[in-house]
Design a protein around this motif. Sequence first.
Motif, PDB file in Angstrom:
ATOM      1  N   ILE A 248       4.079  -2.326  -4.450  1.00 42.12           N
ATOM      2  CA  ILE A 248       3.014  -2.249  -5.439  1.00 42.12           C
ATOM      3  C   ILE A 248       2.567  -0.801  -5.530  1.00 42.12           C
ATOM      4  N   GLU A 249       2.462  -0.301  -6.756  1.00 42.30           N
ATOM      5  CA  GLU A 249       2.144   1.100  -6.977  1.00 42.30           C
ATOM      6  C   GLU A 249       0.739   1.245  -7.544  1.00 42.30           C
ATOM      7  N   GLY A 250       0.044   2.271  -7.120  1.00 41.98           N
ATOM      8  CA  GLY A 250      -1.293   2.533  -7.622  1.00 41.98           C
ATOM      9  C   GLY A 250      -2.029   3.489  -6.704  1.00 41.98           C
ATOM     10  N   ALA A 251      -3.077   4.123  -7.220  1.00 42.37           N
ATOM     11  CA  ALA A 251      -3.837   5.087  -6.421  1.00 42.37           C
ATOM     12  C   ALA A 251      -4.496   4.419  -5.221  1.00 42.37           C
ATOM     13  N   LEU A 252      -5.102   3.248  -5.435  1.00 38.53           N
ATOM     14  CA  LEU A 252      -5.749   2.539  -4.328  1.00 38.53           C
ATOM     15  C   LEU A 252      -4.729   2.118  -3.283  1.00 38.53           C
ATOM     16  N   GLU A 253      -3.618   1.580  -3.766  1.00 34.60           N
ATOM     17  CA  GLU A 253      -2.599   1.103  -2.835  1.00 34.60           C
ATOM     18  C   GLU A 253      -2.040   2.248  -1.989  1.00 34.60           C
ATOM     19  N   ALA A 254      -1.855   3.412  -2.601  1.00 35.12           N
ATOM     20  CA  ALA A 254      -1.363   4.570  -1.853  1.00 35.12           C
ATOM     21  C   ALA A 254      -2.361   4.981  -0.782  1.00 35.12           C
TER      22      ALA A 254
END
Length: 264
Positions: A248-254
Amino acid sequence: MTADGGAGSVAPRGRLRRFAVTSLTVTDFRNYGRARIETGGDTVVLTGVNGAGKTNLLEAISFLTPGRGLRRARLSEIERRRGEPGAGWAVSAEVETPEGTRKIGTGRDPQRGPDGPDLSERRVVRIDGVSVPTQTALAELGHVIWLTPDMDRLFLDGASGRRRFLDRLVYGFVPDHAGRLTAYEKAMRERSRLLRDRRFDPAWLGGLEDAMAEHGVAVAAARHEVLTQLAGACAMGITGFPVPAIAIEGALEAALAGGKALDV
């Protein structure tokens, strides 16, 4: 089958719980005036001509969990007697859980308004004959996942469909996930309404944005953890099929990959 874990946490790998529908009754649901099926908890295959109501029964089962069901239809669209006085629909079931047999009932509230039938989208839920305030309680009993032909574009169309499917997976690991999603979306709608009406109240907007941040991080953390477990299961390659790589990609996930949810 679904993983068994405490509220707000993801279950340890390898612990599974059985959730089996042993009987199902529908009333004024789609094309059914009333129908009852006894399964005994065994595997069931539904057969019949097109339009017989096979998918309608599967949709009824999907309402044993939080959300808008298999078709994501408006509750008033499901009624067999739409617009008639006292119209409504109901689904009741007995389900086998690790804690024993439980009875679930749900449906659209058929209460009338002052000028005729109330076609609001209020769904009532009862567990063992007792009304519960939110649908979240259903997620604590068991978990249902469906794959239907009209979902064949899940990996081709927009990301929103994939997020919805992932969230249904997460419900089985984190019962609070549905409630957090609802709280986030409610705060987001309220914030959008204030901005649309040009009501720039810093305290009000700040409170809504704090709520969105808190619930949004919790939602992202649950998605990230469950997908991490799924990726580990896929990497085991126990089926003999090619192993998919999922992420899953995203700023929060990173940010969550390298820190705690509270810090994020």
